[in-house]
Design a protein around this motif. Structure first.
Motif, short mmCIF file in Angstrom:
data_model
loop_
_atom_site.label_atom_id
_atom_site.label_comp_id
_atom_site.label_asym_id
_atom_site.label_seq_id
_atom_site.Cartn_x
_atom_site.Cartn_y
_atom_site.Cartn_z
N SER A 1 1.64 -5.62 -6.44
CA SER A 1 2.66 -4.90 -5.40
C SER A 1 2.61 -3.60 -5.39
CB SER A 1 4.10 -5.58 -5.88
OG SER A 1 5.21 -5.11 -4.95
N GLY B 1 10.48 -4.83 -8.44
CA GLY B 1 9.48 -5.11 -9.30
C GLY B 1 9.66 -5.44 -10.82
N VAL C 1 3.08 -9.49 -8.94
CA VAL C 1 3.95 -8.28 -9.22
C VAL C 1 3.37 -7.14 -9.48
CG1 VAL C 1 5.59 -7.27 -10.64
CG2 VAL C 1 5.94 -9.49 -9.89
#
Length: 326
Positions: free
Chosen positions: A29, A285, A26
């Protein structure tokens, strides 16, 4: 006692590794959680102070390692954080979604396992027959077919064309959750469960078929038939135990495949489960929700493998004795 402690240690290590990997992914990302959750237009119209306040509130202004340590400290106290996308405690979101997903996964897992085992045994016994060729063709076709495509096909045929089942969701539109009956829930679950089941049958049926052929060619099966037993009697009395062990291995290993397939199936049928929540959290997210879902899915896979190991000892005591001596 030693085996139980080993399982606990492996489980805790797995949960830790899953949480770390999820947080790192994450963090790498390119999705900005603040922008994804408030919208680009709203973010552009905000002042720098307001953006900084939102980033501080959601913890996105901290390094990934610091965010993970803060999450881990709270998780050890039973607090998995707050979901950015659903604006609710992660435990509540996961509990609500898991109720739908676990029922769907359990039904699909049982149907695919039982159907795959039965088809595999019959195809192996009737090797070279029309039935055997149909089963092999069916399995090869589904093994090469994407899950979401099967879901779309099932949706178009049974929901759009025939109107036998609803197009999506887990309950009728406009009906309060407290008023939804068990029959309505099952009616909405049929198509997603059918999709996961027919796709999951292929590997188990093909592997069971090959194992059945090996068993039929073994010396003890020939000896059983020489004693006057028919082919099906020999399979029932002497072959099923040897067929059950590899089938159990694949069945419990298929939990991960069914969990992964449910992500696509729930999107196709707009089924509000963990799979749909995973995509929503990923696009937003939402690290806390993603970690919680990943940990739950990893726990299901670990539990399946552990149960398989225990059942091995029940079906074949020689395996249990070997593990005890090791």
């Amino acid at each position: 006692m030693r085996t139980a402690l080993a399982y606990v240690a492996k489980f805790l290590l797995l949960m830790f590794a899953v949480s770390v990997v999820t947080f790192v992914l994450v963090g790498l990302s390119p999705i900005d959680p603040v922008q994804a959750n408030v919208g680009q237009q709203a973010l552009m119209s905000m002042s720098e102070a307001k953006r900084a306040q939102l980033a501080s509130y959601w913890g996105t202004d901290l390094p990934i390692w610091e965010r993970y340590l803060n999450w881990l400290a709270s998780a050890l106290q039973g607090d998995l954080g707050t979901s950015l996308r659903f604006n609710a405690p992660v435990t509540e979101v996961v509990a609500h979604r898991a109720a739908n997903s676990l029922a769907l996964l359990a039904v699909a897992w049982l149907i695919s396992g039982v159907l795959g085992f039965v088809l595999g045994v019959i195809a192996g016994v009737k090797r070279g027959s029309i039935f055997d060729k149909i089963v092999k063709g069916y399995c090869y076709l589904l093994a090469a077919t994407p899950t979401f495509w099967v879901g779309l096909l099932v949706l178009m045929v049974f929901a759009v064309s025939l109107h036998w089942f609803p197009i999506g969701f887990s309950a009728p539109i406009g009906v309060a959750a407290a008023d939804v009956t068990i029959f309505q829930s099952i009616h909405h679950m049929v198509l997603p469960a059918l999709t996961l089941s027919v796709v999951g049958v292929a590997n188990i049926a093909l592997h069971t078929r090959e194992k059945t052929i090996d068993v039929l060619e073994s010396d003890y099966m020939r000896f059983a038939q020489a004693r006057g037993l028919s082919l099906w009697e020999a399979v029932r009395h002497h072959g099923l135990r040897n067929l059950l062990l590899p089938a159990m291995t694949l069945q419990f290993a298929s939990i991960s495949e069914i969990v992964g397939g449910s992500v696509l199936v729930e999107q196709v049928f707009s089924y509000p489960g963990l799979g749909q929540a995973t995509i929503t959290a990923g696009l937003g997210g939402d690290a806390s929700l993603l970690v919680a879902i990943a940990i739950l899915c990893a726990a299901l896979v670990f539990l399946g493998n552990m149960i398989a190991n225990i059942l091995y000892g029940v079906v074949d005591p020689r395996i249990r004795r070997g593990a005890d001596h090791a």
